[in-house]
Design an enzyme around this catalytic site. Structure first.
Site, PDB file in Angstrom:
ATOM      1  N   ASP A   1      43.944  66.763  58.274  1.00 43.00           N
ATOM      2  CA  ASP A   1      44.072  65.321  58.098  1.00 43.00           C
ATOM      3  C   ASP A   1      42.871  64.668  58.799  1.00 43.00           C
ATOM      4  O   ASP A   1      42.688  64.861  60.012  1.00 43.00           O
ATOM      5  CB  ASP A   1      45.401  64.884  58.739  1.00 43.00           C
ATOM      6  CG  ASP A   1      45.688  63.414  58.522  1.00 43.00           C
ATOM      7  OD1 ASP A   1      44.723  62.610  58.495  1.00 43.00           O
ATOM      8  OD2 ASP A   1      46.877  63.066  58.387  1.00 43.00           O
TER       9      ASP A   1
ATOM     10  N   LEU B   1      37.335  66.695  63.574  1.00 43.77           N
ATOM     11  CA  LEU B   1      37.079  67.988  62.929  1.00 43.77           C
ATOM     12  C   LEU B   1      35.739  68.503  63.440  1.00 43.77           C
ATOM     13  O   LEU B   1      34.774  67.735  63.532  1.00 43.77           O
ATOM     14  CB  LEU B   1      37.031  67.773  61.406  1.00 43.77           C
ATOM     15  CG  LEU B   1      36.822  68.979  60.510  1.00 43.77           C
ATOM     16  CD1 LEU B   1      38.009  69.946  60.599  1.00 43.77           C
ATOM     17  CD2 LEU B   1      36.649  68.541  59.051  1.00 43.77           C
TER      18      LEU B   1
ATOM     19  N   TYR C   1      27.044  52.853  62.416  1.00 44.50           N
ATOM     20  CA  TYR C   1      26.511  54.155  62.819  1.00 44.50           C
ATOM     21  C   TYR C   1      25.041  54.289  62.385  1.00 44.50           C
ATOM     22  O   TYR C   1      24.236  54.912  63.068  1.00 44.50           O
ATOM     23  CB  TYR C   1      27.343  55.315  62.230  1.00 44.50           C
ATOM     24  CG  TYR C   1      28.443  55.780  63.145  1.00 44.50           C
ATOM     25  CD1 TYR C   1      29.615  55.050  63.282  1.00 44.50           C
ATOM     26  CD2 TYR C   1      28.316  56.948  63.897  1.00 44.50           C
ATOM     27  CE1 TYR C   1      30.637  55.471  64.118  1.00 44.50           C
ATOM     28  CE2 TYR C   1      29.326  57.383  64.741  1.00 44.50           C
ATOM     29  CZ  TYR C   1      30.482  56.636  64.845  1.00 44.50           C
ATOM     30  OH  TYR C   1      31.485  57.065  65.696  1.00 44.50           O
TER      31      TYR C   1
ATOM     32  N   TYR D   1      44.402  49.300  51.682  1.00 43.94           N
ATOM     33  CA  TYR D   1      43.338  50.047  50.988  1.00 43.94           C
ATOM     34  C   TYR D   1      42.024  49.257  51.039  1.00 43.94           C
ATOM     35  O   TYR D   1      41.001  49.763  51.508  1.00 43.94           O
ATOM     36  CB  TYR D   1      43.765  50.292  49.549  1.00 43.94           C
ATOM     37  CG  TYR D   1      42.803  51.145  48.746  1.00 43.94           C
ATOM     38  CD1 TYR D   1      42.701  52.512  48.961  1.00 43.94           C
ATOM     39  CD2 TYR D   1      42.002  50.573  47.755  1.00 43.94           C
ATOM     40  CE1 TYR D   1      41.827  53.301  48.217  1.00 43.94           C
ATOM     41  CE2 TYR D   1      41.130  51.356  47.006  1.00 43.94           C
ATOM     42  CZ  TYR D   1      41.039  52.720  47.234  1.00 43.94           C
ATOM     43  OH  TYR D   1      40.174  53.488  46.499  1.00 43.94           O
TER      44      TYR D   1
ATOM     45  N   ALA E   1      32.791  57.431  49.887  1.00 43.40           N
ATOM     46  CA  ALA E   1      33.324  57.007  48.587  1.00 43.40           C
ATOM     47  C   ALA E   1      34.030  55.673  48.805  1.00 43.40           C
ATOM     48  O   ALA E   1      35.223  55.626  49.066  1.00 43.40           O
ATOM     49  CB  ALA E   1      34.292  58.058  48.054  1.00 43.40           C
TER      50      ALA E   1
ATOM     51  N   LYS F   1      38.890  50.228  53.442  1.00 41.46           N
ATOM     52  CA  LYS F   1      37.607  50.647  52.865  1.00 41.46           C
ATOM     53  C   LYS F   1      36.478  49.725  53.314  1.00 41.46           C
ATOM     54  O   LYS F   1      35.338  50.156  53.488  1.00 41.46           O
ATOM     55  CB  LYS F   1      37.701  50.645  51.328  1.00 41.46           C
ATOM     56  CG  LYS F   1      38.559  51.769  50.766  1.00 41.46           C
ATOM     57  CD  LYS F   1      37.812  53.098  50.798  1.00 41.46           C
ATOM     58  CE  LYS F   1      38.523  54.166  50.007  1.00 41.46           C
ATOM     59  NZ  LYS F   1      37.799  55.440  50.006  1.00 41.46           N
TER      60      LYS F   1
END
Ligand SMILES: NC(=O)c1ccc[n+]([C@@H]2O[C@H](COP(=O)([O-])OP(=O)(O)OC[C@H]3O[C@@H](n4cnc5c(N)ncnc54)[C@H](O)[C@@H]3O)[C@@H](O)[C@H]2O)c1
Length: 300
Positions: A45, A50, A146, A132, A101, A136
């Protein structure tokens, strides 16, 4: 969409690590890739960090259909916002290029038509679609921060409605809804008067645009609209689906859900210039391939 991207990247000779928590995706769409030694899958998830060694990241994780993203709206915002922070953190650690995306939903219910990238949008921050749309939008903000703050190599594409084989039969988006209803001979549900328009891009075109974006020089950050500018009303789409499936389904009209945009169509001038890209698959051809997939999946 991710399964098609994995296929294309493998065909181009890349090593691919597919990361998915299978919230809306299914392993069935990537089973055929498992024997490929250059392909790995990690159930993960993206709202959690990660640690991997990679040189490119395509961040597609996020339920895209209103039914799915409204099912657990807090998780949807977390996926876009925490997911972006975690993937950007990974890109920063390993100096990877990273593509987001993003979506035409950042334009909300637009007052400008067609929508150019310079349009800032008209989005309701507290409605049922906001988890949503605003998630986004915040992800885009994080990408550009960043880039400004850490000089990360970012690529942001704003994807307009895309349809494809591999969509979930209960996905709830208009193309899959119409095809499934037509194949089952059920009434085709039109929300509102059916005169609202959308533009539909077939997945193979979209993936070409996405991969072309990743290959652009460092100074090309986007956002760049990627979608098909050909516009259809929902009534036109329903009639095309009925004709191509040979269905006897009737049309039924229901109330429009709240915040449903009345029209959507990308201005793709920048994609043409920066990516040398424009869609080539006609709606009819893409629909035929998608109908064939649903016939097989539903055994009709
Ligand atoms: N298809 C479109 O028309 C469209 C339009 C605009 C933007 N997009 C964007 O493109 C991306 C892919 O869209 P899609 O149509 O394939 O949607 P989809 O819902 O079919 O696929 C999304 C994938 O992300 C995975 N996912 C969801 N939450 C996750 C999490 N927290 N961690 C890891 N994986 C997670 C799902 O399991 C699924 O495999 C999405 O980010 C979507 O917002 C799609």
């Amino acid at each position: 969409m991710g399964s098609h991207l994995c296929e294309t990247l493998l065909e181009q000779g890349n090593e691919v690590i597919c990361v998915d928590n299978f919230y809306t995706g299914t392993k069935n769409n990537i089973l055929h890739l498992f024997p490929n030694p250059h392909f790995e899958v990690i159930r993960h998830d993206v709202t959690f960090p990660l640690y991997l060694e990679v040189d490119q990241i395509y961040n597609l994780a996020c339920p895209a259909s209103p039914i799915h993203y409204q099912h657990d709206p807090v998780q949807t915002t977390k996926t876009s916002v925490h997911g972006a922070i975690n993937m950007l953190g990974l890109a920063k650690r390993v100096k990877a290029k990273i593509l987001q995306a993003s979506t035409s939903e950042v334009y909300g219910d637009p007052e400008v038509h067609p929508q150019p990238e310079t349009y800032w949008g008209k989005v309701n921050p507290i409605g049922i679609r906001s988890c949503y749309d605003e998630g986004k939008r915040c992800a885009e903000t994080l990408f550009f921060d960043y880039w400004r703050q850490h000089q990360l190599e970012i690529k942001v594409i704003r994807i307009f409605n895309t349809y494809e084989p591999n969509m979930h039969p209960n996905d709830g988006r208009v193309v899959s809804n119409f095809i499934v209803q037509a194949l089952k001979g059920e009434p085709i549900t039109i929300y509102g008067d059916g005169l609202q328009t959308r533009s539909f891009c077939y997945v193979s075109d979209l993936i070409k645009g996405m991969v072309a974006m990743m290959a652009t020089p460092k100074e090309v950050t986007g956002p760049i609209n990627v979608g098909n500018p050909q516009e259809f009303t929902m009534l036109e789409l329903a009639k095309a689906v009925i004709r191509l499936t040979g269905s006897k389904s009737q049309l039924v009209f229901k109330d429009l859900p709240s915040d449903d945009p009345k029209q959507r169509k990308p201005n793709i001038d920048i994609a043409k210039k920066e990516l040398g890209w424009q869609p080539t698959v006609a709606l009819e051809d893409g629909l035929q391939k998608t109908i064939a997939y649903f016939q097989k999946t539903l055994n009709i």
